[in-house]
Design a protein around this motif. Structure first.
Motif, PDB file in Angstrom:
ATOM      1  N   ALA A 232      31.826  88.195  17.858  1.00 37.35           N
ATOM      2  CA  ALA A 232      32.850  88.873  17.055  1.00 37.35           C
ATOM      3  C   ALA A 232      34.196  88.853  17.776  1.00 37.35           C
ATOM      4  N   CYS A 233      34.182  89.093  19.095  1.00 42.04           N
ATOM      5  CA  CYS A 233      35.429  89.041  19.883  1.00 42.04           C
ATOM      6  C   CYS A 233      36.052  87.651  19.841  1.00 42.04           C
ATOM      7  N   LYS A 234      35.230  86.621  20.007  1.00 44.23           N
ATOM      8  CA  LYS A 234      35.737  85.246  19.975  1.00 44.23           C
ATOM      9  C   LYS A 234      36.383  84.933  18.619  1.00 44.23           C
ATOM     10  N   SER A 235      35.729  85.379  17.555  1.00 43.56           N
ATOM     11  CA  SER A 235      36.248  85.097  16.215  1.00 43.56           C
ATOM     12  C   SER A 235      37.566  85.825  15.969  1.00 43.56           C
ATOM     13  N   ILE A 236      37.682  87.066  16.447  1.00 48.24           N
ATOM     14  CA  ILE A 236      38.945  87.803  16.307  1.00 48.24           C
ATOM     15  C   ILE A 236      40.053  87.092  17.073  1.00 48.24           C
ATOM     16  N   ALA A 237      39.731  86.612  18.294  1.00 46.48           N
ATOM     17  CA  ALA A 237      40.743  85.918  19.109  1.00 46.48           C
ATOM     18  C   ALA A 237      41.213  84.629  18.449  1.00 46.48           C
ATOM     19  N   LYS A 238      40.314  83.950  17.725  1.00 48.02           N
ATOM     20  CA  LYS A 238      40.675  82.692  17.076  1.00 48.02           C
ATOM     21  C   LYS A 238      41.681  82.884  15.939  1.00 48.02           C
ATOM     22  N   ILE A 239      41.771  84.095  15.407  1.00 50.43           N
ATOM     23  CA  ILE A 239      42.668  84.350  14.281  1.00 50.43           C
ATOM     24  C   ILE A 239      44.129  84.164  14.686  1.00 50.43           C
ATOM     25  N   GLY A 240      44.415  84.353  15.966  1.00 49.89           N
ATOM     26  CA  GLY A 240      45.786  84.125  16.435  1.00 49.89           C
ATOM     27  C   GLY A 240      46.388  85.370  17.060  1.00 49.89           C
ATOM     28  N   GLU A 241      47.717  85.484  16.980  1.00 51.97           N
ATOM     29  CA  GLU A 241      48.408  86.595  17.636  1.00 51.97           C
ATOM     30  C   GLU A 241      47.929  87.941  17.103  1.00 51.97           C
ATOM     31  N   THR A 242      47.699  88.020  15.817  1.00 50.14           N
ATOM     32  CA  THR A 242      47.213  89.281  15.228  1.00 50.14           C
ATOM     33  C   THR A 242      45.869  89.671  15.835  1.00 50.14           C
ATOM     34  N   GLY A 243      44.988  88.722  15.974  1.00 49.94           N
ATOM     35  CA  GLY A 243      43.689  88.996  16.545  1.00 49.94           C
ATOM     36  C   GLY A 243      43.759  89.392  18.002  1.00 49.94           C
ATOM     37  N   VAL A 244      44.596  88.702  18.773  1.00 47.53           N
ATOM     38  CA  VAL A 244      44.753  89.017  20.198  1.00 47.53           C
ATOM     39  C   VAL A 244      45.309  90.431  20.366  1.00 47.53           C
ATOM     40  N   ALA A 245      46.300  90.775  19.534  1.00 49.58           N
ATOM     41  CA  ALA A 245      46.889  92.121  19.600  1.00 49.58           C
ATOM     42  C   ALA A 245      45.841  93.181  19.282  1.00 49.58           C
ATOM     43  N   ARG A 246      44.987  92.893  18.284  1.00 52.52           N
ATOM     44  CA  ARG A 246      43.947  93.859  17.931  1.00 52.52           C
ATOM     45  C   ARG A 246      42.959  94.049  19.087  1.00 52.52           C
ATOM     46  N   LEU A 247      42.589  92.982  19.755  1.00 53.38           N
ATOM     47  CA  LEU A 247      41.662  93.088  20.894  1.00 53.38           C
ATOM     48  C   LEU A 247      42.279  93.881  22.041  1.00 53.38           C
ATOM     49  N   ASN A 248      43.564  93.646  22.317  1.00 55.50           N
ATOM     50  CA  ASN A 248      44.241  94.401  23.391  1.00 55.50           C
ATOM     51  C   ASN A 248      44.258  95.889  23.076  1.00 55.50           C
ATOM     52  N   ALA A 249      44.468  96.225  21.782  1.00 53.05           N
ATOM     53  CA  ALA A 249      44.489  97.638  21.383  1.00 53.05           C
ATOM     54  C   ALA A 249      43.092  98.248  21.498  1.00 53.05           C
ATOM     55  N   LEU A 250      42.087  97.490  21.151  1.00 55.85           N
ATOM     56  CA  LEU A 250      40.711  97.995  21.209  1.00 55.85           C
ATOM     57  C   LEU A 250      40.225  98.204  22.637  1.00 55.85           C
ATOM     58  N   SER A 251      40.736  97.392  23.562  1.00 57.07           N
ATOM     59  CA  SER A 251      40.254  97.466  24.950  1.00 57.07           C
ATOM     60  C   SER A 251      40.631  98.774  25.633  1.00 57.07           C
ATOM     61  N   VAL A 252      41.636  99.487  25.105  1.00 57.08           N
ATOM     62  CA  VAL A 252      42.094 100.740  25.728  1.00 57.08           C
ATOM     63  C   VAL A 252      40.986 101.781  25.716  1.00 57.08           C
ATOM     64  N   ASN A 253      40.317 101.941  24.588  1.00 50.02           N
ATOM     65  CA  ASN A 253      39.280 102.971  24.456  1.00 50.02           C
ATOM     66  C   ASN A 253      37.872 102.394  24.414  1.00 50.02           C
ATOM     67  N   ALA A 254      37.720 101.118  24.766  1.00 45.83           N
ATOM     68  CA  ALA A 254      36.412 100.465  24.682  1.00 45.83           C
ATOM     69  C   ALA A 254      35.512 100.862  25.847  1.00 45.83           C
ATOM     70  N   ASP A 255      34.193 100.707  25.642  1.00 44.53           N
ATOM     71  CA  ASP A 255      33.249 100.947  26.737  1.00 44.53           C
ATOM     72  C   ASP A 255      33.342  99.798  27.744  1.00 44.53           C
ATOM     73  N   GLU A 256      32.681  99.961  28.876  1.00 46.59           N
ATOM     74  CA  GLU A 256      32.816  98.989  29.961  1.00 46.59           C
ATOM     75  C   GLU A 256      32.351  97.586  29.550  1.00 46.59           C
ATOM     76  N   GLU A 257      31.257  97.513  28.781  1.00 42.49           N
ATOM     77  CA  GLU A 257      30.748  96.200  28.361  1.00 42.49           C
ATOM     78  C   GLU A 257      31.743  95.499  27.450  1.00 42.49           C
ATOM     79  N   LEU A 258      32.301  96.247  26.474  1.00 39.57           N
ATOM     80  CA  LEU A 258      33.256  95.650  25.536  1.00 39.57           C
ATOM     81  C   LEU A 258      34.541  95.243  26.254  1.00 39.57           C
TER      82      LEU A 258
END
Length: 399
Positions: free
Chosen positions: A361-387
């Motif tokens: 799921a992370c790989k697919s979000i990253a493939k979407i482009g800048e929007t996907g990368v921005a979403r992953l960076n935002a999610l990483s703030v409150n994500a668990d250690e594995e994520l």
């Protein structure tokens, strides 16, 4: 004078016949003396060895091995000499026939002058050499040359030799027959070649498929209709290679998607995907609920490679009903289409307990482009250690 010669020959023959018993007596006497000497050697050996069954067995085994070796060495030598003679003879006749065929093609010779017709009729060896020569010269893509060579092949009745090979017990002989007939476009034995599709020998099946593709230019893949045996990956590779190298009309592979043989269906899905037959997308979508998970996986991959956006809604509906391999295929497929509208669906899958699902799921979000990368960076703030580890891995520029 002639009568005198005949009398002398008759006298010599009678004298030879009279001497045969004497010669046979000498040969048998010589063999008898050899046997006596061997027996004497064995007795001498046994007299000096302590009486032991193992000793006797060892001596007898040595004698058997020695005799076998003496018989085997001449056999090997004779076979090697025979093969060398056959190779030399083949090369000489091949060169001779090659020159004759070339002279015929440029108009310096008539068909009847190419070779000794009597020898060609009586010698299978000469016929096979002539077939090899014709096939070798016909490699060039020249229709005029090909037509003349095929006409000559039929005039010399070499097709009968090729047809005879199809009835041989040996499968490699059958293969030679298929290759020759398909190369020369002789269609009289098509039904017999089609019957080889049901044989257990993989190589014979592949050759029959290759032959039928050449022999049936208007319906080159008709053999798929009668494909009962599993259509192996090796067979599929050979068929695709033949398509790539030859000017063969490509059929609409969706015509075989209803085939009961799943291996044929998977081959057709691969062909639709590789050849980008986008018009087949609706038919492919009908197989989305196929009973075979391997087929279903191929269907998902094919739909995405065909950029079938209509299939996304269906894939999302079936996601929770699928096993892990197909769930991963669906996530991978959505990422491949780079649809921003599906970010929320992919983000929801990051809540899964399965590491592979979260990674895909992370790989697919990253493939979407800048929007996907921005979403992953935002999610990483409150994500668990594995994520967090997965997101860092996916966004690492070195990967």
């Amino acid at each position: 004078m002639l009568l005198l010669d005949q009398y002398i020959i008759l006298f010599d023959f009678q004298e030879l016949m009279n001497s045969v018993p004497d010669l046979l007596f000498i040969v048998f006497e010589l063999l008898g003396s050899i046997v006596e000497r061997i027996q004497a050697i064995i007795n001498y050996t046994f007299e000096r060895l302590p009486y032991n069954a193992l000793n006797r067995l060892i001596v007898y085994m040595i004698m058997v091995f020695f005799i076998s070796l003496m018989l085997l060495l001449p056999t090997i030598l004779i076979s090697k000499l025979y093969l060398a003679y056959q190779k030399t003879r083949y090369n000489q006749i091949h060169v001779k026939y090659s020159k004759a065929i070339i002279a015929y093609l440029i108009g310096n010779k008539e068909a009847n002058d190419i070779c000794d017709q009597t020898k060609l009729k009586s010698s299978r060896f000469h016929r096979n050499v002539m077939i090899d020569v014709l096939m070798a010269i016909d490699k060039a893509e020249n229709k005029t040359v090909s037509d003349k060579i095929r006409a000559l092949y039929l005039d010399l009745k070499l097709n009968q030799e090729s047809i005879r090979k199809l009835d041989k017990f040996s499968w490699n002989k059958k293969i030679f027959g298929i290759r020759e007939l398909s190369h020369m476009r002789v269609k009289s034995e098509n039904q017999k070649i089609i019957s080889f599709q049901q044989k257990n020998n993989d190589v014979l099946r592949i050759e029959s498929q290759m032959g039928l593709i050449k022999l049936l230019p208007f319906v080159p893949f008709a053999f798929l209709d009668s494909q009962e045996k599993p259509f192996t990956v090796w067979e599929q590779i050979n068929v695709f290679d033949l398509i790539r190298k030859n000017r063969i009309e490509i059929p609409e592979f969706h015509l075989w998607l209803d085939h009961w043989n799943d291996s044929v269906v998977m081959f057709c899905l691969d062909m639709i995907r590789v050849l980008k037959q986008k018009q087949a997308a609706p038919k492919v979508l009908e197989l989305i609920n196929h009973d075979n998970d391997f087929v279903k996986g191929k269907v998902i991959k094919t739909l995405i490679d065909l950029e079938s956006y209509e299939a996304i809604a269906k894939l999302k509906e079936m996601y929770h009903l699928e096993e892990s391999p197909n769930q991963l295929n669906i996530l991978r497929s959505i990422g491949q289409l780079k649809m921003e509208s599906e970010i929320n669906f992919l983000e929801d899958k990051l809540k899964s307990d399965e590491f592979k699902i979260r990674m895909e799921a992370c790989k697919s979000i990253a493939k979407i482009g800048e929007t996907g990368v921005a979403r992953l960076n935002a999610l990483s703030v409150n994500a668990d250690e594995e994520l967090k580890g997965i997101i860092n891995h996916v966004l690492d520029p070195r990967i």
